[in-house]
Design a protein around this motif. Structure first.
Motif, PDB file in Angstrom:
ATOM      1  N   GLY A   1       0.623  -1.232  -0.017  1.00 53.77           N
ATOM      2  CA  GLY A   1       0.037  -0.184   0.011  1.00 53.77           C
ATOM      3  C   GLY A   1       0.691   1.251  -0.114  1.00 53.77           C
ATOM      4  O   GLY A   1       1.066   1.840   1.191  1.00 53.77           O
ATOM      5  N   LEU A   2       1.395   1.622  -1.115  1.00 59.25           N
ATOM      6  CA  LEU A   2       2.431   2.442  -1.142  1.00 59.25           C
ATOM      7  C   LEU A   2       1.684   3.867  -1.026  1.00 59.25           C
ATOM      8  O   LEU A   2       0.675   4.110  -1.312  1.00 59.25           O
ATOM      9  N   GLN A   3       2.515   4.759  -0.265  1.00 64.98           N
ATOM     10  CA  GLN A   3       2.085   6.068   0.362  1.00 64.98           C
ATOM     11  C   GLN A   3       1.721   6.868  -0.823  1.00 64.98           C
ATOM     12  O   GLN A   3       2.298   6.958  -1.785  1.00 64.98           O
ATOM     13  N   GLY A   4       0.633   7.391  -0.780  1.00 61.90           N
ATOM     14  CA  GLY A   4      -0.077   8.204  -1.969  1.00 61.90           C
ATOM     15  C   GLY A   4      -0.639   7.611  -3.135  1.00 61.90           C
ATOM     16  O   GLY A   4      -1.028   8.091  -4.003  1.00 61.90           O
ATOM     17  N   ALA A   5      -0.492   6.387  -3.188  1.00 59.79           N
ATOM     18  CA  ALA A   5      -1.045   5.501  -4.522  1.00 59.79           C
ATOM     19  C   ALA A   5      -2.575   5.302  -4.377  1.00 59.79           C
ATOM     20  O   ALA A   5      -3.068   5.423  -3.435  1.00 59.79           O
ATOM     21  N   SER A   6      -3.061   5.536  -5.603  1.00 60.17           N
ATOM     22  CA  SER A   6      -4.437   5.086  -5.827  1.00 60.17           C
ATOM     23  C   SER A   6      -4.783   3.841  -5.094  1.00 60.17           C
ATOM     24  O   SER A   6      -6.090   3.583  -4.737  1.00 60.17           O
ATOM     25  N   PHE A   7      -3.960   2.951  -5.126  1.00 57.16           N
ATOM     26  CA  PHE A   7      -4.202   1.559  -4.922  1.00 57.16           C
ATOM     27  C   PHE A   7      -3.695   1.401  -3.069  1.00 57.16           C
ATOM     28  O   PHE A   7      -3.526   0.164  -2.736  1.00 57.16           O
ATOM     29  N   GLU A   8      -3.582   2.364  -2.615  1.00 63.94           N
ATOM     30  CA  GLU A   8      -2.863   2.337  -1.158  1.00 63.94           C
ATOM     31  C   GLU A   8      -3.508   1.583  -0.120  1.00 63.94           C
ATOM     32  O   GLU A   8      -3.146   0.884   0.749  1.00 63.94           O
ATOM     33  N   LEU A   9      -4.927   1.531  -0.149  1.00 61.79           N
ATOM     34  CA  LEU A   9      -5.849   0.474   0.780  1.00 61.79           C
ATOM     35  C   LEU A   9      -5.861  -0.853   0.245  1.00 61.79           C
ATOM     36  O   LEU A   9      -6.305  -1.796   1.254  1.00 61.79           O
ATOM     37  N   ASP A  10      -5.305  -1.186  -0.996  1.00 54.97           N
ATOM     38  CA  ASP A  10      -5.330  -2.715  -1.338  1.00 54.97           C
ATOM     39  C   ASP A  10      -3.955  -2.951  -0.995  1.00 54.97           C
ATOM     40  O   ASP A  10      -2.902  -3.041  -1.903  1.00 54.97           O
ATOM     41  N   ASP A  11      -3.674  -3.360   0.109  1.00 51.98           N
ATOM     42  CA  ASP A  11      -2.144  -3.354   0.968  1.00 51.98           C
ATOM     43  C   ASP A  11      -1.846  -4.813   0.627  1.00 51.98           C
ATOM     44  O   ASP A  11      -2.054  -5.686   1.414  1.00 51.98           O
ATOM     45  N   ARG A  12      -1.143  -5.089  -0.690  1.00 55.15           N
ATOM     46  CA  ARG A  12      -0.484  -6.476  -0.781  1.00 55.15           C
ATOM     47  C   ARG A  12       0.344  -6.845   0.108  1.00 55.15           C
ATOM     48  O   ARG A  12       1.222  -6.111   0.474  1.00 55.15           O
ATOM     49  N   PHE A  13       0.488  -8.237   0.497  1.00 51.68           N
ATOM     50  CA  PHE A  13       1.632  -8.696   1.139  1.00 51.68           C
ATOM     51  C   PHE A  13       2.858  -8.953   0.376  1.00 51.68           C
ATOM     52  O   PHE A  13       3.127  -9.860  -0.193  1.00 51.68           O
ATOM     53  N   THR A  14       3.602  -7.933   0.256  1.00 50.70           N
ATOM     54  CA  THR A  14       4.996  -8.004  -0.624  1.00 50.70           C
ATOM     55  C   THR A  14       6.089  -7.809   0.099  1.00 50.70           C
ATOM     56  O   THR A  14       7.212  -8.024  -0.351  1.00 50.70           O
ATOM     57  N   GLY A  15       5.969  -8.103   1.422  1.00 47.79           N
ATOM     58  CA  GLY A  15       7.129  -8.267   2.419  1.00 47.79           C
ATOM     59  C   GLY A  15       7.183  -9.488   2.731  1.00 47.79           C
ATOM     60  O   GLY A  15       7.319 -10.557   2.047  1.00 47.79           O
ATOM     61  N   HIS A  16       7.813  -9.865   4.000  1.00 47.57           N
ATOM     62  CA  HIS A  16       7.925 -11.148   4.818  1.00 47.57           C
ATOM     63  C   HIS A  16       6.860 -12.074   4.661  1.00 47.57           C
ATOM     64  O   HIS A  16       5.466 -11.549   5.052  1.00 47.57           O
ATOM     65  N   ARG A  17       6.720 -13.042   4.031  1.00 52.81           N
ATOM     66  CA  ARG A  17       5.773 -14.316   4.195  1.00 52.81           C
ATOM     67  C   ARG A  17       6.072 -15.323   5.589  1.00 52.81           C
ATOM     68  O   ARG A  17       7.208 -14.935   6.269  1.00 52.81           O
TER      69      ARG A  17
END
Length: 291
Positions: A109-125
């Motif tokens: 959920g990148l800061q300021g992005a239009s998709f910020e609330l669709d906060d995908r799990f892109t870090g640690h699993r």
């Protein structure tokens, strides 16, 4: 901070990171007093690099690592919350022995992005945290009733809770009720009613809450915290957020909330790593003293 040495190791011996994780000395999650003091540094992976009026304060990695190593060396600091790149550097620097290590899980959920609330799990699993012998995970859950992306994040959060619980690993959930301003900027609602609702929603996610912790803000009116924390029996830590110039006021808010029965500690980042006067050690020591 010898960045050349870090880059040389990453270039020639990338396996050194896994080896450092394998030999890291571990410790229990809580200290002898049953408290927890964690320094957070997972902001850069969401593009959130600013501190106060310094838009790119956290962009200098060598400086950030120096500040983190100093903070971790202070008495009473239990550990660190960060993304893989930062934790890998700290492993190579030998800064994580005897510390609680928390992996940051969703940074999409990148800061300021239009998709910020669709906060995908892109870090640690969950499997990464287990494989690296880390001690816990953390995720961010912002809920905007007007943004369908929040539903995706809610479902992903529930599955992350299940995955971590299956491995008997604690997961710190940081919930907010959020909404966009007229200018499109995302804002977190810190009213008592909103924080109560966020606690109720996040506490019920997943097939078990046995390993779920909450990471919560202090409400706009600190006097509301007692009734807010009655919403759940899950253990909680307080998040710091940006303090600004009124550090004494922020410390007093934390001090009062730390007396509540479900509150077990603090997870604070930029306000300790980048204090206005530049004295990281003093800022950290003051926060530790609140516990």
């Amino acid at each position: 901070m010898d960045i050349s040495a870090l880059v040389r190791t990453r270039t020639r011996h990338p396996e050194a990171i896994a080896e450092a994780a394998a030999r890291r000395v571990r410790r229990p999650l809580l200290n002898d007093a049953g408290r927890l003091m964690i320094v957070a540094a997972d902001h850069p992976a969401r593009g959130a690099l600013g501190v106060g009026d310094r838009t790119f304060a956290m962009a200098n990695r060598a400086e950030l690592l120096e500040r983190l190593c100093l903070a971790l060396s202070r008495p009473g600091v239990d550990g660190v919350l960060a993304t893989a790149d930062i934790l890998d550097d700290l492993l190579l620097l030998g800064a994580l022995d005897g510390k609680v290590v928390m992996g940051s899980m969703n940074r999409g959920g990148l800061q300021g992005a239009s998709f910020e609330l669709d906060d995908r799990f892109t870090g640690h699993r969950a499997q990464d945290i287990e494989r690296l012998r880390f001690d816990a995970g953390k995720l961010l859950l912002r809920i905007d009733y007007d943004d369908p992306g929040s539903l995706t994040t809610l479902e992903s959060t529930a599955r992350a809770i299940d995955d971590m619980a299956a491995r008997r690993l604690p997961l710190f959930v940081e919930p907010f009720i959020s909404r966009r301003t007229d200018e499109g900027r995302l804002s977190n609602d810190l009213s008592a009613e909103a924080v109560i609702k966020s606690i109720a929603i996040s506490s019920g996610l997943g097939g078990t809450s046995a390993y779920t912790w909450l990471k919560l803000p202090v409400t706009e009116n600190p006097d509301d915290m007692a009734r807010v924390m009655e919403t759940s029996t899950l253990p909680a830590v307080l998040l710091g957020g940006e303090v600004g110039d009124d550090r004494d006021g922020a410390y007093e808010k934390w001090r009062g909330a730390l007396q509540l029965p479900t509150v077990r500690g603090l997870v604070v980042g930029r306000s300790l790593l980048y204090p206005p006067d530049g004295d990281v050690a003093a800022a950290v020591d003051t926060a530790v003293g609140l516990l």
